[in-house]
Design a protein around this motif. Structure first.
Motif, PDB file in Angstrom:
ATOM      1  N   ILE A  27       0.826  -1.217   0.000  1.00 56.52           N
ATOM      2  CA  ILE A  27       0.000   0.000   0.000  1.00 56.52           C
ATOM      3  C   ILE A  27       0.859   1.266   0.000  1.00 56.52           C
ATOM      4  N   ASP A  28       2.038   1.204   0.601  1.00 52.05           N
ATOM      5  CA  ASP A  28       2.915   2.370   0.630  1.00 52.05           C
ATOM      6  C   ASP A  28       3.318   2.820  -0.767  1.00 52.05           C
ATOM      7  N   TYR A  29       3.213   1.926  -1.741  1.00 52.13           N
ATOM      8  CA  TYR A  29       3.619   2.250  -3.117  1.00 52.13           C
ATOM      9  C   TYR A  29       2.428   2.584  -4.008  1.00 52.13           C
ATOM     10  N   MET A  30       1.239   2.612  -3.427  1.00 57.89           N
ATOM     11  CA  MET A  30       0.015   2.833  -4.193  1.00 57.89           C
ATOM     12  C   MET A  30      -0.092   4.273  -4.682  1.00 57.89           C
ATOM     13  N   SER A  31      -0.454   4.426  -5.948  1.00 58.44           N
ATOM     14  CA  SER A  31      -0.726   5.760  -6.485  1.00 58.44           C
ATOM     15  C   SER A  31      -1.963   6.346  -5.801  1.00 58.44           C
ATOM     16  N   ARG A  32      -1.943   7.627  -5.524  1.00 58.78           N
ATOM     17  CA  ARG A  32      -3.064   8.280  -4.846  1.00 58.78           C
ATOM     18  C   ARG A  32      -3.952   9.055  -5.815  1.00 58.78           C
ATOM     19  N   ARG A  33      -3.575   9.068  -7.082  1.00 61.48           N
ATOM     20  CA  ARG A  33      -4.369   9.813  -8.075  1.00 61.48           C
ATOM     21  C   ARG A  33      -4.358   9.056  -9.392  1.00 61.48           C
ATOM     22  N   GLY A  34      -5.147   9.523 -10.348  1.00 61.31           N
ATOM     23  CA  GLY A  34      -5.198   8.878 -11.650  1.00 61.31           C
ATOM     24  C   GLY A  34      -6.297   7.842 -11.744  1.00 61.31           C
ATOM     25  N   PRO A  35      -6.340   7.096 -12.838  1.00 59.09           N
ATOM     26  CA  PRO A  35      -7.403   6.106 -13.063  1.00 59.09           C
ATOM     27  C   PRO A  35      -7.411   5.041 -11.974  1.00 59.09           C
ATOM     28  N   SER A  36      -8.592   4.466 -11.766  1.00 53.52           N
ATOM     29  CA  SER A  36      -8.743   3.502 -10.678  1.00 53.52           C
ATOM     30  C   SER A  36      -9.309   2.178 -11.187  1.00 53.52           C
ATOM     31  N   VAL A  37      -8.888   1.088 -10.534  1.00 57.07           N
ATOM     32  CA  VAL A  37      -9.337  -0.253 -10.885  1.00 57.07           C
ATOM     33  C   VAL A  37      -9.809  -0.972  -9.627  1.00 57.07           C
ATOM     34  N   ALA A  38     -10.963  -1.616  -9.729  1.00 54.40           N
ATOM     35  CA  ALA A  38     -11.451  -2.497  -8.667  1.00 54.40           C
ATOM     36  C   ALA A  38     -11.009  -3.911  -9.011  1.00 54.40           C
ATOM     37  N   LEU A  39     -10.349  -4.567  -8.074  1.00 53.09           N
ATOM     38  CA  LEU A  39      -9.827  -5.915  -8.299  1.00 53.09           C
ATOM     39  C   LEU A  39     -10.645  -6.901  -7.468  1.00 53.09           C
ATOM     40  N   GLN A  50      -4.521 -16.233  -0.881  1.00 56.53           N
ATOM     41  CA  GLN A  50      -3.651 -17.320  -1.306  1.00 56.53           C
ATOM     42  C   GLN A  50      -3.846 -17.689  -2.768  1.00 56.53           C
ATOM     43  N   SER A  51      -4.351 -16.741  -3.538  1.00 57.40           N
ATOM     44  CA  SER A  51      -4.390 -16.874  -4.988  1.00 57.40           C
ATOM     45  C   SER A  51      -3.194 -16.141  -5.569  1.00 57.40           C
ATOM     46  N   LEU A  52      -2.314 -16.873  -6.241  1.00 56.48           N
ATOM     47  CA  LEU A  52      -1.156 -16.235  -6.857  1.00 56.48           C
ATOM     48  C   LEU A  52      -1.592 -15.191  -7.878  1.00 56.48           C
ATOM     49  N   GLY A  53      -2.619 -15.515  -8.676  1.00 53.35           N
ATOM     50  CA  GLY A  53      -3.081 -14.570  -9.685  1.00 53.35           C
ATOM     51  C   GLY A  53      -3.571 -13.270  -9.079  1.00 53.35           C
ATOM     52  N   TYR A  54      -4.285 -13.344  -7.965  1.00 51.75           N
ATOM     53  CA  TYR A  54      -4.804 -12.147  -7.283  1.00 51.75           C
ATOM     54  C   TYR A  54      -3.660 -11.326  -6.709  1.00 51.75           C
ATOM     55  N   GLN A  55      -2.727 -11.980  -6.046  1.00 51.94           N
ATOM     56  CA  GLN A  55      -1.565 -11.283  -5.496  1.00 51.94           C
ATOM     57  C   GLN A  55      -0.743 -10.637  -6.621  1.00 51.94           C
ATOM     58  N   LEU A  56      -0.567 -11.369  -7.708  1.00 52.06           N
ATOM     59  CA  LEU A  56       0.237 -10.872  -8.820  1.00 52.06           C
ATOM     60  C   LEU A  56      -0.412  -9.654  -9.474  1.00 52.06           C
ATOM     61  N   LEU A  57      -1.712  -9.745  -9.742  1.00 55.24           N
ATOM     62  CA  LEU A  57      -2.409  -8.608 -10.349  1.00 55.24           C
ATOM     63  C   LEU A  57      -2.354  -7.371  -9.463  1.00 55.24           C
ATOM     64  N   TYR A  58      -2.562  -7.559  -8.179  1.00 56.83           N
ATOM     65  CA  TYR A  58      -2.511  -6.443  -7.229  1.00 56.83           C
ATOM     66  C   TYR A  58      -1.141  -5.756  -7.288  1.00 56.83           C
ATOM     67  N   ALA A  59      -0.068  -6.544  -7.250  1.00 55.52           N
ATOM     68  CA  ALA A  59       1.282  -5.977  -7.294  1.00 55.52           C
ATOM     69  C   ALA A  59       1.585  -5.321  -8.643  1.00 55.52           C
ATOM     70  N   LEU A  60       1.158  -5.956  -9.736  1.00 50.60           N
ATOM     71  CA  LEU A  60       1.416  -5.390 -11.069  1.00 50.60           C
ATOM     72  C   LEU A  60       0.684  -4.067 -11.271  1.00 50.60           C
ATOM     73  N   LEU A  61      -0.555  -3.996 -10.818  1.00 47.48           N
ATOM     74  CA  LEU A  61      -1.314  -2.750 -10.963  1.00 47.48           C
ATOM     75  C   LEU A  61      -0.647  -1.624 -10.180  1.00 47.48           C
ATOM     76  N   ILE A  62      -0.222  -1.908  -8.973  1.00 45.92           N
ATOM     77  CA  ILE A  62       0.467  -0.893  -8.164  1.00 45.92           C
ATOM     78  C   ILE A  62       1.772  -0.480  -8.836  1.00 45.92           C
ATOM     79  N   ALA A  63       2.541  -1.458  -9.331  1.00 47.32           N
ATOM     80  CA  ALA A  63       3.824  -1.163  -9.974  1.00 47.32           C
ATOM     81  C   ALA A  63       3.653  -0.315 -11.226  1.00 47.32           C
ATOM     82  N   ASN A  64       2.481  -0.412 -11.859  1.00 46.31           N
ATOM     83  CA  ASN A  64       2.221   0.370 -13.076  1.00 46.31           C
ATOM     84  C   ASN A  64       1.503   1.687 -12.789  1.00 46.31           C
ATOM     85  N   GLY A  65       1.483   2.099 -11.537  1.00 43.47           N
ATOM     86  CA  GLY A  65       0.949   3.411 -11.183  1.00 43.47           C
ATOM     87  C   GLY A  65      -0.556   3.519 -11.235  1.00 43.47           C
ATOM     88  N   ILE A  66      -1.249   2.400 -11.113  1.00 40.28           N
ATOM     89  CA  ILE A  66      -2.712   2.403 -11.179  1.00 40.28           C
ATOM     90  C   ILE A  66      -3.290   2.327  -9.769  1.00 40.28           C
TER      91      ILE A  66
END
Length: 496
Positions: A27-39, A50-66
């Motif tokens: 969460i410390d790396y989460m963008s505070r502005r811009g477009p938003s996505v509900a996961l 404990q879903s790898l896909g859910y954890q992966l998507l969450y991290a990828l979205l944050i890493a891409n500034g979403i």
């Protein structure tokens, strides 16, 4: 100093009727502005973690500034992070790895969504996107890593229609082609429920391989996730160096761990982690023919108590039909080594369409001779799945579980009625998710059949044309699955 930093990563998450504590360094790396996505994940929060896909998507979205907030089946249409309503986002992403997720996705969206576009990805929808296309706008075929940067570009440009025109995206109007990612960086940070216990314990998920190099004719994941890919050991070791409390174990994600070229070195790293930090290891089912005493000893040293094997059958003719099987002698030798190292055994076995009780009894007898009566045995009927050679096999009917129940002390079986429903959903030729309800499986099947959405009589027979509508998407080797499927059918005719 460290304590303060760690404490700052512990937050409350909001569920329907309560708050739970969560460890979340992302969460410390989460963008505070811009477009938003509900996961959204169609299961309770502790399962979603404990879903790898859910954890992966969450991290990828944050890493891409979403800006991303999570939703689960027990969050009542409000985000875990802030209680934001589902319909307040620019886009909804959902994850589906299992056909029985579809009614949960359909009902959640119907209840809480108000016109926001929905895209779903995952294993089962990659194999056959058709059943869920009445509840979502599009399906992503294949891996998440190449999709998320394209999603970011579309969100920031304000043109979501660009997403729906991508080659790996399926809609009601267009087919698609699966996109495959190389295994690069691994997840170095994950969120973890603290005040509720996840099903596999407080584990950090480490993916070391993806896909499978084998050709078991029934395995959805093995076919849909081809080709087999390995993660560089140094990358994995770097992740393991950062795994610490509050995680209590490392949960290895791999469909074919025994084929990982660095499997021994990887297990040695898990042994070090246990010795240095008290964090144990966990590995998935491993092929019998990839095991040896060194590997089994290392598995015992990481703190695992049970080693899971999946022989499926010990009858050569059945093995030929399934494209998988091991000799009684091979399994017995491996079982003896497992017991020597004081590990318990769990074995997966499969019953094929039309199998008679006499054949099941012989299989159970051979398995008992190899692993002993005290082993835990899980027995499953063959469930035909799209993009596998056995997609044309009949759905389960009159499955002879009894011999296994009589031969082993600890047995669980996958119920026939749920297997039938799962198969019917996976093989649907028209969208049906909105018609799925939380009725009993037999009632749901009867209703789908009466509405003409499925044809039960057809599904209970062999279907050998291999021209099903999901094959219009490019997901695997269409000619190979047809060839192997026909070979299995000929074997089936000769033994049954």
């Amino acid at each position: 100093m460290k304590k303060a930093k760690r404490a700052s990563k512990i937050r409350k998450v909001r569920l329907c009727d309560r708050y739970e504590l969560e460890y979340n360094p992302l969460i410390d790396y989460m963008s505070r502005r811009g477009p938003s996505v509900a996961l959204f994940f169609p299961a309770p929060y502790k399962v979603a973690a404990q879903s790898l896909g859910y954890q992966l998507l969450y991290a990828l979205l944050i890493a891409n500034g979403i800006r991303v907030e999570r939703f689960t089946s027990d969050s009542c249409g409000m985000s875990l992070e802030k209680g934001t309503p589902l319909h307040k986002f620019d886009l909804i992403l959902a994850s589906a790895s299992f056909e029985l997720d579809y009614p949960h996705i359909a009902s959640y969206l119907e209840k809480y969504n108000k016109g926001v576009k929905v895209i779903v990805g995952g294993l089962s929808v990659t194999a056959n996107p058709i059943p869920i296309l009445d509840s979502v706008d599009a399906v992503v075929l294949g891996d998440a890593e190449p999709f998320v940067p394209k999603l970011r570009d579309a969100l920031f440009s304000g043109d979501l229609e660009d997403l729906f025109s991508l080659e790996n995206v399926v809609t009601k109007e267009k087919h698609g082609k699966k996109e495959v990612a190389e295994l690069g960086p691994a997840l170095a940070m994950e969120f973890l429920p603290l005040s509720v216990e996840p099903p596999w314990g407080k584990g950090f998920l480490v993916e070391v391989t993806r896909g499978c190099k084998w050709f078991c004719r029934f395995c959805l994941e093995g076919w849909v996730n081809k080709p087999f890919r390995e993660r560089d050991l140094e990358t994995v070791k770097e992740v393991l160096r950062h795994v610490d409390k509050p995680f209590e174990k490392v949960i290895t994600i791999s469909l074919s761990l025994g084929d990982y070229q660095k499997v021994k070195e990887y297990l040695e790293e898990l042994v070090k982690l246990r010795e240095e930090k008290g964090i144990t290891g966990s590995v998935p089912s491993i092929r019998v023919d990839t095991l040896n005493e060194d590997i089994i000893e290392l598995i015992s040293m990481i703190g695992q108590k049970t080693l899971t094997l999946a022989p499926e059958t010990l009858i050569p003719e059945k093995a030929s039909f399934l494209g998988k099987g091991f000799t009684l002698e091979m399994l017995k030798n491996v079982a003896d080594i497992i017991k020597k190292h004081r590990l318990k055994i769990k074995a997966y076995m499969m019953l094929i369409p039309g199998e008679k009780e006499e054949m099941a009894a012989e299989d159970a007898k051979r398995l008992r001779e190899a692993i002993g009566r005290e082993a835990h045995v899980s027995v499953n009927p063959l469930i035909p799945k799209p993009w596998t050679p056995l997609q044309s096999a009949p759905i389960p009917r009159r499955v002879p579980f009894k011999p296994f129940l009589e031969n082993f002390k600890y047995v669980d079986v996958y119920p026939e009625d749920w297997a039938r429903l799962q198969a019917a959903i996976s093989l649907a030729k028209v969208p049906i998710s909105k018609y799925l309800s939380f009725k009993k499986p037999d009632e749901a099947l009867t209703e789908l059949n009466s509405k003409g959405l499925i044809n039960l009589k057809e599904l209970e027979s062999w279907r050998l044309n291999y021209d099903e509508p999901w094959l219009n998407n490019e997901v695997g080797d269409r000619e190979l699955i047809a060839k192997l499927g026909l070979e299995s059918y000929e074997v089936w005719k000769s033994i049954l």
